[in-house]
Design a protein around this motif. Structure first.
Motif, PDB file in Angstrom:
ATOM      1  N   ALA A 447      -0.361   1.148  12.080  1.00  0.00           N
ATOM      2  CA  ALA A 447       0.197   0.541  10.865  1.00  0.00           C
ATOM      3  C   ALA A 447       1.685   0.260  11.045  1.00  0.00           C
ATOM      4  O   ALA A 447       2.202  -0.775  10.604  1.00  0.00           O
ATOM      5  CB  ALA A 447      -0.026   1.463   9.665  1.00  0.00           C
ATOM      6  N   GLU A 450       2.030  -2.843  13.146  1.00  0.00           N
ATOM      7  CA  GLU A 450       1.695  -4.029  12.354  1.00  0.00           C
ATOM      8  C   GLU A 450       2.867  -4.407  11.440  1.00  0.00           C
ATOM      9  O   GLU A 450       3.234  -5.584  11.334  1.00  0.00           O
ATOM     10  CB  GLU A 450       0.434  -3.752  11.527  1.00  0.00           C
ATOM     11  CG  GLU A 450      -0.830  -3.637  12.357  1.00  0.00           C
ATOM     12  CD  GLU A 450      -1.998  -3.046  11.583  1.00  0.00           C
ATOM     13  OE1 GLU A 450      -3.060  -2.864  12.170  1.00  0.00           O
ATOM     14  OE2 GLU A 450      -1.822  -2.759  10.376  1.00  0.00           O
ATOM     15  N   ARG A 491      -0.174 -11.371   6.677  1.00  0.00           N
ATOM     16  CA  ARG A 491      -0.518 -10.633   5.449  1.00  0.00           C
ATOM     17  C   ARG A 491      -2.019 -10.470   5.329  1.00  0.00           C
ATOM     18  O   ARG A 491      -2.541  -9.372   5.069  1.00  0.00           O
ATOM     19  CB  ARG A 491       0.033 -11.365   4.232  1.00  0.00           C
ATOM     20  CG  ARG A 491      -0.358 -10.756   2.890  1.00  0.00           C
ATOM     21  CD  ARG A 491      -0.313 -11.801   1.800  1.00  0.00           C
ATOM     22  NE  ARG A 491      -1.204 -12.922   2.118  1.00  0.00           N
ATOM     23  CZ  ARG A 491      -1.159 -14.109   1.503  1.00  0.00           C
ATOM     24  NH1 ARG A 491      -0.259 -14.331   0.565  1.00  0.00           N
ATOM     25  NH2 ARG A 491      -1.993 -15.069   1.844  1.00  0.00           N
ATOM     26  N   LEU A 494      -3.368  -8.112   8.159  1.00  0.00           N
ATOM     27  CA  LEU A 494      -2.988  -6.709   7.954  1.00  0.00           C
ATOM     28  C   LEU A 494      -3.740  -6.100   6.777  1.00  0.00           C
ATOM     29  O   LEU A 494      -4.092  -4.917   6.797  1.00  0.00           O
ATOM     30  CB  LEU A 494      -1.483  -6.583   7.731  1.00  0.00           C
ATOM     31  CG  LEU A 494      -0.576  -7.011   8.887  1.00  0.00           C
ATOM     32  CD1 LEU A 494       0.868  -6.581   8.620  1.00  0.00           C
ATOM     33  CD2 LEU A 494      -1.038  -6.439  10.210  1.00  0.00           C
ATOM     34  N   ARG A 497      -7.166  -5.247   8.140  1.00  0.00           N
ATOM     35  CA  ARG A 497      -7.098  -4.061   8.993  1.00  0.00           C
ATOM     36  C   ARG A 497      -6.908  -2.788   8.157  1.00  0.00           C
ATOM     37  O   ARG A 497      -7.463  -1.730   8.476  1.00  0.00           O
ATOM     38  CB  ARG A 497      -5.946  -4.209   9.983  1.00  0.00           C
ATOM     39  CG  ARG A 497      -6.244  -5.199  11.109  1.00  0.00           C
ATOM     40  CD  ARG A 497      -4.991  -5.524  11.922  1.00  0.00           C
ATOM     41  NE  ARG A 497      -5.364  -6.336  13.076  1.00  0.00           N
ATOM     42  CZ  ARG A 497      -5.451  -5.882  14.325  1.00  0.00           C
ATOM     43  NH1 ARG A 497      -5.155  -4.626  14.584  1.00  0.00           N
ATOM     44  NH2 ARG A 497      -5.822  -6.682  15.315  1.00  0.00           N
ATOM     45  N   HIS A 498      -6.133  -2.918   7.105  1.00  0.00           N
ATOM     46  CA  HIS A 498      -5.921  -1.776   6.219  1.00  0.00           C
ATOM     47  C   HIS A 498      -7.236  -1.347   5.572  1.00  0.00           C
ATOM     48  O   HIS A 498      -7.538  -0.145   5.489  1.00  0.00           O
ATOM     49  CB  HIS A 498      -4.896  -2.144   5.152  1.00  0.00           C
ATOM     50  CG  HIS A 498      -4.923  -1.257   3.957  1.00  0.00           C
ATOM     51  ND1 HIS A 498      -4.565   0.062   3.999  1.00  0.00           N
ATOM     52  CD2 HIS A 498      -5.301  -1.502   2.668  1.00  0.00           C
ATOM     53  CE1 HIS A 498      -4.703   0.596   2.804  1.00  0.00           C
ATOM     54  NE2 HIS A 498      -5.145  -0.331   1.986  1.00  0.00           N
ATOM     55  N   LEU A 519       3.228  -5.219   1.955  1.00  0.00           N
ATOM     56  CA  LEU A 519       2.743  -6.550   2.343  1.00  0.00           C
ATOM     57  C   LEU A 519       3.058  -7.584   1.260  1.00  0.00           C
ATOM     58  O   LEU A 519       3.479  -8.706   1.554  1.00  0.00           O
ATOM     59  CB  LEU A 519       1.236  -6.513   2.597  1.00  0.00           C
ATOM     60  CG  LEU A 519       0.738  -5.692   3.787  1.00  0.00           C
ATOM     61  CD1 LEU A 519      -0.770  -5.855   3.937  1.00  0.00           C
ATOM     62  CD2 LEU A 519       1.441  -6.105   5.071  1.00  0.00           C
ATOM     63  N   LEU A 581      -0.870  -9.163  17.576  1.00  0.00           N
ATOM     64  CA  LEU A 581      -1.760  -8.467  16.643  1.00  0.00           C
ATOM     65  C   LEU A 581      -3.221  -8.658  17.046  1.00  0.00           C
ATOM     66  O   LEU A 581      -4.030  -7.742  16.966  1.00  0.00           O
ATOM     67  CB  LEU A 581      -1.519  -9.000  15.229  1.00  0.00           C
ATOM     68  CG  LEU A 581      -2.047  -8.164  14.063  1.00  0.00           C
ATOM     69  CD1 LEU A 581      -1.382  -6.809  14.031  1.00  0.00           C
ATOM     70  CD2 LEU A 581      -1.803  -8.912  12.762  1.00  0.00           C
TER      71      LEU A 581
END
Length: 589
Positions: A447, A450, A491, A494, A497-498, A519, A581
């Motif tokens: 994280a 990222e 954005r 991520l 992925r979160h 974000l 990424l």
């Protein structure tokens, strides 16, 4: 004795905090606006310090204002001198303990009676009355009551010490002026309040061992010790902010040296009759007041030399964030007023960029000094927005304004709002950093990586937007939207992925909510950068360009492959920020 000192210091702290809350920023506003000359500065410094009962707090305000560019270094000299006078009010209040009369009214004013009464009234206000202001008033009254209670208790605790030969010998040692100054400075530096250390000295007068030649170096040392708070606040601040704190120290050191030499020299020649006279609370309070007024009268005529001296002691070009002065006279010449307004908007952009960088640093490694600097810069940014907004509205009311100038005013109003919003979102990022630090939680390594890519992309967006606006360059403005689109891609990726990390139990809900907030703030910063760049693209494009006639259609064309130059830059920034990424795994390690 220690319990009495604790009660006394807590009462002082409670009262001072309440007075600062009650001011609600108004005292800061007075300091900021009414310092056109050094004499006014002295009066204002004395007034503000007399109301909040802390010369250190007043000086720290000045350090903050100078660091934020709201005040200039020379404006603070008079305020700092006046602050030393204002801090004597507490000692004058505590001298009420010397009252001796059978009259009921005067007996009520003695600390032994007045302290408990004020404490009861204060606690009733504080606990049982609704409304923030009434609660704060209760806090102030309670603090003053505890101050008197602590003072009276301390007097009773130290009274038996007068019969101890060791205690008398200790105080005799303080008659050495250098030792007395050192002890006074160390005690005040430790408890961070010259008013409090003065109150303790007043309580010691009940032992009968405090004489003039013992009290004078202690009082002088207390004035030096109180400078520690301002010196600490200057760490990590601008050069001029450090110089402000240094002025406070120099003022007290020079005054102390002068009056020590004068008093001890004259006593050697004339043998003052009062030299070994016993002091009471009132005479201590008067001596404190006389010394601070004397220092001010001595050094006030040399305030310019004091500034020059600190500039020599802390050399180098100023890195002060000077707030632009939008001269009223420029309003009669709209073109010049618009030029100055543009410069001020650029200045806002630099403040916003600085705060963004500080907020990212706080996310990576929390530092309370950087947080203070960010808050001071945000105050300068807000001040600039208010000044410039008012200035431009007044300019737009001019009947002589051409359609082109009116359009320029509109663009400036929109742009200053964008830069101010970028600053606000930077504060949001810092709030997240504070929360993570306070709760002792950290993001996973993946994280963090990222966020590093996202924050780097957003920083480049701000830099490009500020550069294109500063130079009013069409080519530079065209580089902003491709980065902004990459930020949108980041954005979305991520966020996905979160969600995966949440599903796999690799991230807590608390951390996840903060990650999403970051974000959102980062993406909105890039949106405001896009707005700024579009103003420049529109202004610098031919009259028949699509963006001039239909900005929505122009943006649609950019984002749907109808501009090869845009596509090439998009791929370049995609490779720079998004490709790393794609090569990284979805889950954390």
């Amino acid at each position: 004795m220690l319990g009495a000192i604790a009660t006394f210091l807590f009462g002082m702290s409670t009262m001072t905090d309440g007075l600062e809350k009650l001011s609600s920023g108004r005292l800061e506003s007075i300091l900021e606006r009414l310092t056109s000359n050094v004499w006014k500065g002295v009066l204002l410094g004395a007034l503000v310090t007399g109301l909040i009962q802390s010369s250190a707090a007043t000086t720290v305000m000045c350090v903050g204002f100078v660091n934020a560019g709201i005040m200039k270094l020379r404006q603070t000299v008079g305020i700092i001198m006046g602050a030393n006078i204002g801090t004597t009010v507490t000692a004058q209040l505590l001298r009420l303990g010397d009252l001796s009369s059978d009259q009921p009214l005067l007996l009520l004013l003695k600390p032994a009676t007045l302290g408990p009464i004020l404490a009861v009234i204060g606690i009733l206000f504080y606990m049982f009355l609704r409304g923030g202001r009434k609660k704060i008033i209760g806090q102030i009254i309670l603090g003053l009551g505890l101050l008197f209670i602590g003072m009276k208790t301390l007097e009773g605790a130290v009274a038996p010490l007068q019969d101890l030969p060791e205690f008398q010998e200790l105080f005799v040692a303080f008659s050495n002026p250098f030792l007395g100054v050192l002890v006074g400075a160390l005690v005040t530096a430790l408890i961070q309040s010259s008013s409090a250390s003065m109150g303790i000295l007043q309580a010691m007068t009940s032992t009968g061992v405090v004489t003039f030649h013992i009290a004078i170096p202690l009082i002088m040392g207390q004035n030096i010790g109180t400078c520690v708070t301002a010196l600490l606040s200057g760490i990590g601040a601008s050069k001029n902010a450090k110089r402000t704190a240094c002025i406070h120290l120099l003022f007290n050191v020079i005054g102390t040296l002068f009056f020590l030499i004068l008093l001890y020299g004259c006593n050697a020649l004339f043998h003052f009759s009062f030299w070994t006279a016993q002091m009471d609370r009132g005479s201590i309070a008067n001596l404190h007041l006389a010394f601070n007024v004397g220092c001010t009268l001595l050094l006030l005529p040399f305030n310019g030399l004091l500034v020059t001296l600190v500039e020599r002691l802390i050399p180098g070009d100023t890195d002060q964030k000077e707030v632009s002065v939008l001269d009223e006279r420029f309003l009669s010449t709209p073109s010049l007023a618009l030029e100055k307004s543009h410069d001020t908007v650029v200045q806002m952009g630099h403040f916003a960029l600085e705060n963004y960088r500080l907020s990212v640093e706080l996310l990576n490694h929390f530092d309370s000094k950087k947080l203070e600097r960010l808050q001071e810069t945000e105050a300068a940014l807000d001040k600039l927005e208010g000044l410039l907004d008012n200035y431009l509205v007044r300019l737009s009311d001019r009947s002589s304004l051409s359609p082109e100038d009116s359009a320029k005013v509109s663009e400036l109003l929109h742009t200053l709002s964008d830069f101010e919003r970028i600053g606000d979102y930077a504060v949001n990022l810092s709030d997240c950093a504070v929360l993570l630090h306070d709760r002792g939680i950290v993001f996973s390594p993946s994280a963090k990586q990222e966020l590093r890519l996202m924050t780097s992309a957003v920083e480049e967006t701000i830099v490009r937007a500020l550069e294109c606006y500063t130079k009013r360059s069409h080519d530079l403005a065209m580089e902003v939207e491709p980065i902004e689109e990459v930020v949108d891609l980041l954005r979305d990726e991520l966020r996905s992925r979160h969600i995966e990390r949440l599903k796999n139990g690799e991230c807590t809900v608390e951390l996840g909510s903060q990650f999403l907030e970051l974000l959102i703030s980062l993406e909105r910063i890039s949106d405001h950068c896009s707005n700024i760049a579009l103003y420049i693209v529109r202004e610098t494009s031919p009259a028949d360009a699509l963006i001039r006639t239909d900005s929505h259609a122009y943006m649609h064309a950019l984002h749907h492959g109808e501009d090869q130059e845009f596509d090439a830059m998009f791929q370049e920034y995609r490779q720079k920020y998004y490709a790393p990424l794609e090569a990284a795994p979805l889950t954390s390690r």
